[in-house]
Scaffold this motif. Structure first.
Motif, mmCIF file in Angstrom:
data_model
loop_
_atom_site.group_PDB
_atom_site.id
_atom_site.type_symbol
_atom_site.label_atom_id
_atom_site.label_comp_id
_atom_site.label_asym_id
_atom_site.label_seq_id
_atom_site.Cartn_x
_atom_site.Cartn_y
_atom_site.Cartn_z
ATOM 1 N N THR A 214 -39.690 6.628 -21.628
ATOM 2 C CA THR A 214 -40.718 6.217 -20.698
ATOM 3 C C THR A 214 -40.357 4.921 -19.991
ATOM 4 O OG1 THR A 214 -42.332 7.204 -22.150
ATOM 5 C CG2 THR A 214 -43.162 5.753 -20.466
ATOM 6 N N ASP A 215 -40.514 4.930 -18.693
ATOM 7 C CA ASP A 215 -40.248 3.748 -17.881
ATOM 8 C C ASP A 215 -41.491 2.860 -17.849
ATOM 9 O OD1 ASP A 215 -39.367 3.368 -14.357
ATOM 10 O OD2 ASP A 215 -39.326 1.970 -16.018
ATOM 11 N N GLU A 216 -41.292 1.552 -17.751
ATOM 12 C CA GLU A 216 -42.399 0.614 -17.654
ATOM 13 C C GLU A 216 -42.718 0.265 -16.202
ATOM 14 O OE1 GLU A 216 -42.047 -2.450 -21.203
ATOM 15 O OE2 GLU A 216 -40.095 -1.804 -20.479
ATOM 16 N N THR A 217 -41.905 0.753 -15.267
ATOM 17 C CA THR A 217 -42.092 0.351 -13.876
ATOM 18 C C THR A 217 -43.127 1.233 -13.201
ATOM 19 O OG1 THR A 217 -40.282 1.795 -13.206
ATOM 20 C CG2 THR A 217 -39.730 -0.476 -13.712
ATOM 21 N N ALA B 18 -46.370 1.809 -18.700
ATOM 22 C CA ALA B 18 -46.280 3.057 -17.937
ATOM 23 C C ALA B 18 -47.594 3.408 -17.245
ATOM 24 C CB ALA B 18 -45.830 4.210 -18.848
ATOM 25 N N GLY B 19 -48.335 2.365 -16.808
ATOM 26 C CA GLY B 19 -49.569 2.604 -16.088
ATOM 27 C C GLY B 19 -50.793 2.800 -16.959
ATOM 28 N N VAL C 260 -42.836 15.400 -19.101
ATOM 29 C CA VAL C 260 -42.074 14.405 -18.345
ATOM 30 C C VAL C 260 -42.571 13.009 -18.711
ATOM 31 C CG1 VAL C 260 -41.710 16.037 -16.467
ATOM 32 C CG2 VAL C 260 -43.617 14.439 -16.335
ATOM 33 N N ASN C 261 -41.785 12.006 -18.356
ATOM 34 C CA ASN C 261 -42.134 10.633 -18.696
ATOM 35 C C ASN C 261 -43.369 10.146 -17.947
ATOM 36 O OD1 ASN C 261 -40.159 9.543 -20.634
ATOM 37 N ND2 ASN C 261 -38.699 10.207 -19.082
ATOM 38 N N GLY C 262 -44.162 9.321 -18.642
ATOM 39 C CA GLY C 262 -45.435 8.885 -18.101
ATOM 40 C C GLY C 262 -45.334 8.152 -16.782
ATOM 41 N N ALA C 263 -44.438 7.180 -16.699
ATOM 42 C CA ALA C 263 -44.336 6.368 -15.493
ATOM 43 C C ALA C 263 -43.671 7.102 -14.340
ATOM 44 C CB ALA C 263 -43.581 5.076 -15.788
ATOM 45 N N CYS C 264 -43.017 8.223 -14.654
ATOM 46 C CA CYS C 264 -42.313 8.992 -13.623
ATOM 47 C C CYS C 264 -43.098 10.209 -13.165
ATOM 48 C CB CYS C 264 -40.962 9.483 -14.162
ATOM 49 S SG CYS C 264 -39.886 8.229 -14.850
#
Length: 380
Positions: free
Chosen positions: A2-5, A31-32, A128-132
């Motif tokens: 998971t991305d933090e952006t 991740a929002g 899929v990843n949360g931030a994406c």
């Protein structure tokens, strides 16, 4: 994974937000979402904290809330064939109930996201990843034909039960779940509540991810932690476990600027499909496969006790040869470990390198990953 952006928007709340706070969670933006990084309090038998949660996962079973992840389904005639135009893995030959790790790629071979694909029978399921997830949804909608239906199941929560005792715990609640093996999934009924259970996770341990209607998530979480073998765990332990397992984190070890060959993820490019092509990014990656990657993601064991963090520079003598993308102190190994992209000439196992941390050079050695062996259940 998971991305933090994310964009500067107020963080959303998970379906279990109040449950986490009642169990002593310290919540942080990630991740929002507002997500638990660790727990504390009298109700936590091991006392709480990242290291305690990490070790409990290794020894027993921990419950992680991963409801920030995107749960998608792709349906319609030829859905698998259409997905194969975007993913480098074999989807049309994936048997019902089987899962596969795959990647969304740009035309240039950059990684948009890494994800799990499952043949769920009437449709193809993606996690899929949360931030994406919003970018992923946009990419899929842009490139899938109109007759293919893409559905985002935001009405579902996703819980991960991870650890060597996870199968015993879950099978007592959901009979038959323990018959699943690593990277398989199926539908189950829990007291009239439909569950989609997959035997997988992001810790390197045996375990399950359980998709449950959000309005039943608290009831399921309560039932799981009522078992003395289960304690809640947060992002901190999830990160240290995945690092020990050698699993990349999107936005850190994987980005649009990295490709699957450099990231040591060539296994996700199905061998036959490397030759036949027909998927986004194939042309660019065929050249990397033929010529070799300029840099490679490697594991590093670091001397001493000081951890090397993301962004630390890696040297061979006076020459910079790479950059750390993930790093920390391993509770299991009682030593610092890291992942880094280093020049191919210095990526061989046993290569002696140095990492610059706070103005000091720390000796590091290229070592195979995972740092701690995976304990996935593949059958008797």
């Amino acid at each position: 994974m998971t991305d933090e952006t994310t964009e500067d928007l107020p963080p959303e709340t998970l379906p279990l937000d109040a449950w986490h706070r009642a169990h002593g969670a310290r919540m942080v933006p990630f991740a929002g979402y507002e997500m638990p990084i660790q727990y504390a309090g009298e109700q936590i038998s091991h006392g709480g904290g990242i290291v305690a949660e990490h070790n409990w996962t290794r020894e027993s079973a921990s419950l992680f809330d991963v409801s920030h992840m995107g749960q998608l389904t792709v349906s319609g005639e030829n859905a698998a064939e259409e997905l194969e135009k975007l993913l480098p893995g074999a989807i049309t030959t994936l048997k019902e109930g089987r899962m596969r790790y795959s990647l969304l790629l740009t035309e240039e071979g950059g990684i948009i996201d890494d994800l799990i694909v499952t043949n769920a029978g009437p449709h193809i399921a993606l996690v899929v990843n949360g931030a994406c997830k919003w970018d992923d949804i946009a990419h899929l909608r842009e490139h899938l034909p109109d007759e293919i239906t893409l559905t985002h199941h935001d009405e579902q929560a996703l819980l991960a039960l991870q650890g060597p005792k996870a199968a015993e715990v879950l099978d007592a609640l959901v009979p038959g779940a323990a018959k699943l093996t690593f990277m398989t999934a199926g539908y189950f009924d829990w007291n009239g509540v439909p569950l989609w259970v997959s035997r997988a996770g992001y810790t390197g341990e045996d375990g399950f991810e359980i998709s449950v209607p959000a309005d039943h998530a608290e009831k399921l979480a309560d039932a799981l932690v009522a078992d003395e073998r289960v304690e809640p765990a947060g992002l901190g332990a999830r990160d240290s476990l995945r690092l020990e397992a050698g699993l990349p984190l999107y936005g850190h070890d994987l980005t649009l600027e990295t490709d699957p060959v450099s990231a040591d993820l060539a296994f996700a490019l199905t061998r036959k499909r490397r030759e036949t092509g027909g998927w986004m990014g194939h042309g660019a990656l065929a050249k990397v496969l033929a010529d070799g990657a300029a840099q490679t993601r490697v594991g590093l064991k670091v001397d001493g006790r000081m951890p090397a963090r993301e962004g630390a520079e890696v040297f061979s003598g006076d020459t910079k040869v790479g950059t750390v993308t993930s790093g920390g102190f391993s509770p299991t190994l009682c030593a610092p470990i890291a992942m880094a992209y280093v020049d191919a000439a210095h990526a061989a196992e046993g290569s002696a390198l140095e990492i610059e941390v706070r103005g000091k050079r720390l000796a590091a050695t290229v070592t195979p990953m995972p740092f701690v062996p995976h304990r996935y259940f593949r059958g008797s």
